[in-house]
Motif scaffolding. Structure first.
Motif, short mmCIF file in Angstrom:
data_model
loop_
_atom_site.label_atom_id
_atom_site.label_comp_id
_atom_site.label_asym_id
_atom_site.label_seq_id
_atom_site.Cartn_x
_atom_site.Cartn_y
_atom_site.Cartn_z
N GLY A 1 1.89 -4.84 7.79
CA GLY A 1 3.23 -3.94 8.25
C GLY A 1 4.26 -4.59 9.34
O GLY A 1 4.85 -4.00 9.90
N GLU B 1 9.47 -5.62 7.25
CA GLU B 1 10.22 -4.41 6.41
C GLU B 1 11.37 -5.10 5.74
O GLU B 1 12.05 -5.88 5.99
CB GLU B 1 10.65 -3.54 7.49
CG GLU B 1 9.59 -2.58 8.44
CD GLU B 1 10.22 -1.79 9.27
OE1 GLU B 1 11.44 -1.62 9.55
OE2 GLU B 1 9.26 -1.27 10.10
N GLY C 1 14.49 -1.44 5.90
CA GLY C 1 14.04 -0.40 6.74
C GLY C 1 12.67 0.37 6.32
O GLY C 1 12.11 1.17 6.77
N ILE C 2 12.14 -0.42 5.23
CA ILE C 2 10.92 0.19 4.52
C ILE C 2 9.98 -0.86 4.65
O ILE C 2 10.11 -1.84 4.32
CB ILE C 2 11.32 0.76 3.03
CG1 ILE C 2 12.19 1.88 3.05
CG2 ILE C 2 10.15 1.34 2.66
CD1 ILE C 2 12.95 2.33 1.81
N ARG C 3 8.74 -0.32 5.04
CA ARG C 3 7.39 -1.18 4.71
C ARG C 3 7.16 -1.79 3.19
O ARG C 3 7.31 -0.84 2.67
CB ARG C 3 6.16 -0.50 5.38
CG ARG C 3 4.97 -1.36 5.44
CD ARG C 3 3.90 -0.68 6.24
NE ARG C 3 2.72 -1.23 5.97
CZ ARG C 3 1.69 -1.13 6.57
NH1 ARG C 3 1.54 0.05 7.31
NH2 ARG C 3 0.68 -1.71 6.43
N ALA C 4 7.08 -3.10 3.26
CA ALA C 4 6.97 -3.78 1.72
C ALA C 4 5.59 -4.17 1.58
O ALA C 4 4.79 -4.29 2.36
CB ALA C 4 7.96 -4.62 1.79
N LYS D 1 7.11 -7.35 -3.54
CA LYS D 1 8.49 -6.71 -3.30
C LYS D 1 9.31 -7.78 -3.80
O LYS D 1 9.41 -8.79 -3.50
CB LYS D 1 8.56 -6.20 -2.00
CG LYS D 1 9.96 -5.61 -1.66
CD LYS D 1 10.39 -4.44 -2.44
CE LYS D 1 11.69 -3.88 -1.85
NZ LYS D 1 12.29 -2.98 -2.68
N ARG E 1 13.13 -7.11 8.31
CA ARG E 1 12.85 -7.26 9.66
C ARG E 1 11.30 -7.96 9.74
O ARG E 1 10.56 -7.49 9.11
CB ARG E 1 12.85 -5.79 10.12
CG ARG E 1 12.45 -5.66 11.64
CD ARG E 1 12.41 -4.30 12.22
NE ARG E 1 11.48 -4.09 13.21
CZ ARG E 1 10.40 -3.17 13.42
NH1 ARG E 1 10.38 -2.22 12.47
NH2 ARG E 1 9.76 -3.21 14.37
#
Length: 130
Positions: A31, A34, A37-40, A44, A53
């Protein structure tokens, strides 16, 4: 042939945030990365313009993907793969400065007693035993 997408773990290795793809995948699964803004997840797909991030130790990198690559190259080439947010860079440099000037941890007298301390404790115990 230009790439239109690349796996997140491969990109982070190519951009030199992690030394190996396995370390990148481990950080992503934990975790610490990101995408927009979404955990990947490690698989991905990234595209040009995605915002990342990345937390590495106490530092946080805010990046925008500029070029795609899945091959690890020299640091100068890796730096062209992304653009770093100026506010995030300033915050990271400020934290680095604070960590440099922070006092290092020192021994405060706790821990295993010395031979002298043990003799004093034995003497006190012998005095109370009588």
């Amino acid at each position: 042939m230009t790439q239109t997408s690349v796996r997140l773990d491969k990109y982070l290795t190519a951009a030199r945030f992690f030394k190996t793809r396995a370390l990148a995948a481990q950080a992503i699964s934990a975790g610490k990365v990101e995408v927009n803004g979404i955990r990947a997840k490690p698989a991905k797909s990234l595209a040009v313009g995605d915002r990342l991030r990345v937390r590495k130790g106490p530092y946080e990198f805010l990046l925008t993907v500029r070029l795609l690559s899945d091959r690890r190259g020299p640091p100068a080439t890796a730096a062209t793969l992304y653009e770093e947010d100026p506010a995030g860079k300033a915050t990271r440099e400020k934290l680095a400065h604070q960590l440099r000037i922070a006092p290092s941890p020192t021994y405060d007298g706790r821990g295993r007693p010395t031979k002298r301390d043990r003799r004093e404790l034995d003497r006190l115990r012998d005095d109370h035993a009588d």
